[in-house]
Scaffold this motif. Structure first.
Motif, PDB file in Angstrom:
ATOM      1  N   ALA A   8       0.836  -1.204   0.000  1.00  9.95           N
ATOM      2  CA  ALA A   8       0.000   0.000   0.000  1.00  9.95           C
ATOM      3  C   ALA A   8       0.872   1.256   0.000  1.00  9.95           C
ATOM      4  CB  ALA A   8      -0.927  -0.008   1.212  1.00  9.95           C
ATOM      5  N   LEU A   9       1.983   1.198   0.723  1.00  6.86           N
ATOM      6  CA  LEU A   9       2.903   2.337   0.736  1.00  6.86           C
ATOM      7  C   LEU A   9       3.570   2.509  -0.625  1.00  6.86           C
ATOM      8  CD1 LEU A   9       4.664   1.941   4.223  1.00  6.86           C
ATOM      9  CD2 LEU A   9       2.856   3.548   3.596  1.00  6.86           C
ATOM     10  N   LEU A  10       3.936   1.388  -1.246  1.00  8.77           N
ATOM     11  CA  LEU A  10       4.571   1.455  -2.564  1.00  8.77           C
ATOM     12  C   LEU A  10       3.672   2.126  -3.595  1.00  8.77           C
ATOM     13  CD1 LEU A  10       6.375  -2.001  -2.982  1.00  8.77           C
ATOM     14  CD2 LEU A  10       7.446   0.262  -3.005  1.00  8.77           C
ATOM     15  N   GLU A  11       2.370   1.933  -3.444  1.00 11.47           N
ATOM     16  CA  GLU A  11       1.422   2.518  -4.393  1.00 11.47           C
ATOM     17  C   GLU A  11       1.359   4.039  -4.290  1.00 11.47           C
ATOM     18  OE1 GLU A  11      -2.213   0.472  -3.601  1.00 11.47           O
ATOM     19  OE2 GLU A  11      -1.589  -1.362  -4.654  1.00 11.47           O
ATOM     20  N   LYS A  12       1.893   4.571  -3.188  1.00  7.75           N
ATOM     21  CA  LYS A  12       1.922   6.030  -3.021  1.00  7.75           C
ATOM     22  C   LYS A  12       3.156   6.663  -3.667  1.00  7.75           C
ATOM     23  CE  LYS A  12      -0.614   6.048   1.385  1.00  7.75           C
ATOM     24  NZ  LYS A  12      -0.590   6.522   2.791  1.00  7.75           N
ATOM     25  N   GLU A  30       3.735  11.192   4.090  1.00 10.58           N
ATOM     26  CA  GLU A  30       2.566  10.390   3.727  1.00 10.58           C
ATOM     27  C   GLU A  30       2.846   8.893   3.830  1.00 10.58           C
ATOM     28  OE1 GLU A  30      -0.302  11.952   3.132  1.00 10.58           O
ATOM     29  OE2 GLU A  30       0.852  13.784   3.552  1.00 10.58           O
ATOM     30  N   LEU A  31       4.111   8.550   4.088  1.00  8.99           N
ATOM     31  CA  LEU A  31       4.485   7.140   4.150  1.00  8.99           C
ATOM     32  C   LEU A  31       4.601   6.634   5.585  1.00  8.99           C
ATOM     33  CD1 LEU A  31       7.221   7.035   1.341  1.00  8.99           C
ATOM     34  CD2 LEU A  31       4.764   6.575   1.160  1.00  8.99           C
ATOM     35  N   ARG A  32       4.157   7.443   6.534  1.00 11.30           N
ATOM     36  CA  ARG A  32       4.191   7.007   7.925  1.00 11.30           C
ATOM     37  C   ARG A  32       3.220   5.845   8.141  1.00 11.30           C
ATOM     38  NH1 ARG A  32       3.297  12.725  10.861  1.00 11.30           N
ATOM     39  NH2 ARG A  32       1.937  12.942   9.045  1.00 11.30           N
ATOM     40  N   ILE A 212      15.440   9.186   0.039  1.00  5.92           N
ATOM     41  CA  ILE A 212      14.966   9.462   1.389  1.00  5.92           C
ATOM     42  C   ILE A 212      13.886   8.430   1.732  1.00  5.92           C
ATOM     43  CG2 ILE A 212      13.488  11.043   2.707  1.00  5.92           C
ATOM     44  CD1 ILE A 212      15.081  13.346   1.761  1.00  5.92           C
ATOM     45  N   SER A 213      13.913   7.964   2.962  1.00  5.62           N
ATOM     46  CA  SER A 213      12.912   6.989   3.401  1.00  5.62           C
ATOM     47  C   SER A 213      12.647   7.174   4.883  1.00  5.62           C
ATOM     48  CB  SER A 213      13.398   5.561   3.140  1.00  5.62           C
ATOM     49  OG  SER A 213      14.563   5.295   3.915  1.00  5.62           O
ATOM     50  N   LEU A 214      11.661   6.449   5.393  1.00  2.43           N
ATOM     51  CA  LEU A 214      11.422   6.351   6.827  1.00  2.43           C
ATOM     52  C   LEU A 214      11.901   4.974   7.281  1.00  2.43           C
ATOM     53  CD1 LEU A 214       7.811   7.835   7.128  1.00  2.43           C
ATOM     54  CD2 LEU A 214       9.982   9.008   7.510  1.00  2.43           C
ATOM     55  N   SER A 217       9.547   2.463   5.713  1.00  4.38           N
ATOM     56  CA  SER A 217       8.915   2.771   4.416  1.00  4.38           C
ATOM     57  C   SER A 217       9.841   2.467   3.249  1.00  4.38           C
ATOM     58  CB  SER A 217       8.527   4.252   4.362  1.00  4.38           C
ATOM     59  OG  SER A 217       9.638   5.059   3.973  1.00  4.38           O
ATOM     60  N   PRO A 218       9.248   2.336   2.049  1.00  6.18           N
ATOM     61  CA  PRO A 218      10.069   2.313   0.837  1.00  6.18           C
ATOM     62  C   PRO A 218      10.681   3.700   0.633  1.00  6.18           C
ATOM     63  CG  PRO A 218       7.711   2.165   0.297  1.00  6.18           C
ATOM     64  CD  PRO A 218       7.824   2.193   1.778  1.00  6.18           C
TER      65      PRO A 218
END
Length: 231
Positions: A8-12, A30-32, A212-214, A217-218
């Motif tokens: 779902a995160l990848l789709e963002k 938005e990837l939190r 950059i990532s969290l 997150s991806p």
């Protein structure tokens, strides 16, 4: 993290896009997905060969908005310098007693600072501190006669960096709870410090890639043309 949540995160993310720092600093929030305050992480691949001493990229930078982490600092100092370190907020200050503590495997600190006249003492545990990335070094501002400023810098959000043997540099530059502006300004400060360390012997494009990532997150790929212009 479940595969479903990660997907779902990848789709963002638009994998075909090279994000500007401003876009990445906005979109990364938005990837939190974690229940904790994730670290904002930056990764760069440099066109250097650190096997050559003149192409080693190493240093430190104080981020304008800090890292969001509480950092515990141990200082090797004596006399007036020890007093200055304590006044600046050092968590532990000592010499031989601190060496004994470290030999016993007690590491209740994250960063080590040393006054130059104590490096002989620190050398006794170099084989312990080195592999843990804790050995003080003048290039990162952790060996200095001004121990008070060093402690304040570390506590205030100083990030040390060092290129690995494959040309990669990785660092935490904030938290997901930071505003996009704070993330952007911290990232700019970090990349500026990297650009200032460009070896004169490095040819061609210096920053080959960036992301950059969290923590969970991806990653968002960065526009390396923009990165090269950050001074």
């Amino acid at each position: 993290m479940s595969k479903k949540r990660y997907k779902a995160l990848l789709e963002k993310i638009d994998k075909s896009t090279k994000y500007s720092l401003a876009q990445a600093s906005e979109n990364i929030k938005e990837l939190r997905s974690a229940k904790f305050d994730e670290t904002v992480e930056i990764a760069l691949n440099l066109n250097v060969d650190p096997r050559h001493a003149d192409q080693m990229v190493r240093g430190a930078v104080v981020l304008p908005h800090g890292t969001g982490k509480t950092v515990r600092v141990a200082v090797f100092a004596k006399g007036a310098k020890a007093d200055e370190a304590k006044a600046a907020g050092a968590d532990i200050v000592g010499t031989d007693d601190l060496v004994d503590q470290i030999k016993e495997g007690v590491f209740n600190f994250d960063v080590v600072v040393a006054a130059p006249d104590c490096m002989g003492v620190v050398g006794k545990i170099g084989r312990i501190l080195g592999p843990k990335g804790l050995m003080p070094n003048p290039k990162t501002g952790t060996v200095t006669p001004d121990v008070a400023t060093a402690v304040k810098n570390v506590k205030g959000g100083q990030v040390a960096f060092r290129v690995d043997k494959k040309g990669n540099i990785h660092a935490g530059i904030g938290k997901s709870s930071f505003s996009s502006t704070q993330i952007h300004e911290n990232a700019q400060a970090f990349i500026s410090a990297i650009n200032k360390q460009k070896p004169s012997s490095a040819k061609g494009r210096y920053i080959k890639s960036g992301a950059i990532s969290l923590t969970m997150s991806p990653s968002l790929s960065l526009d390396i043309v923009e990165l090269a212009d950050i001074k």
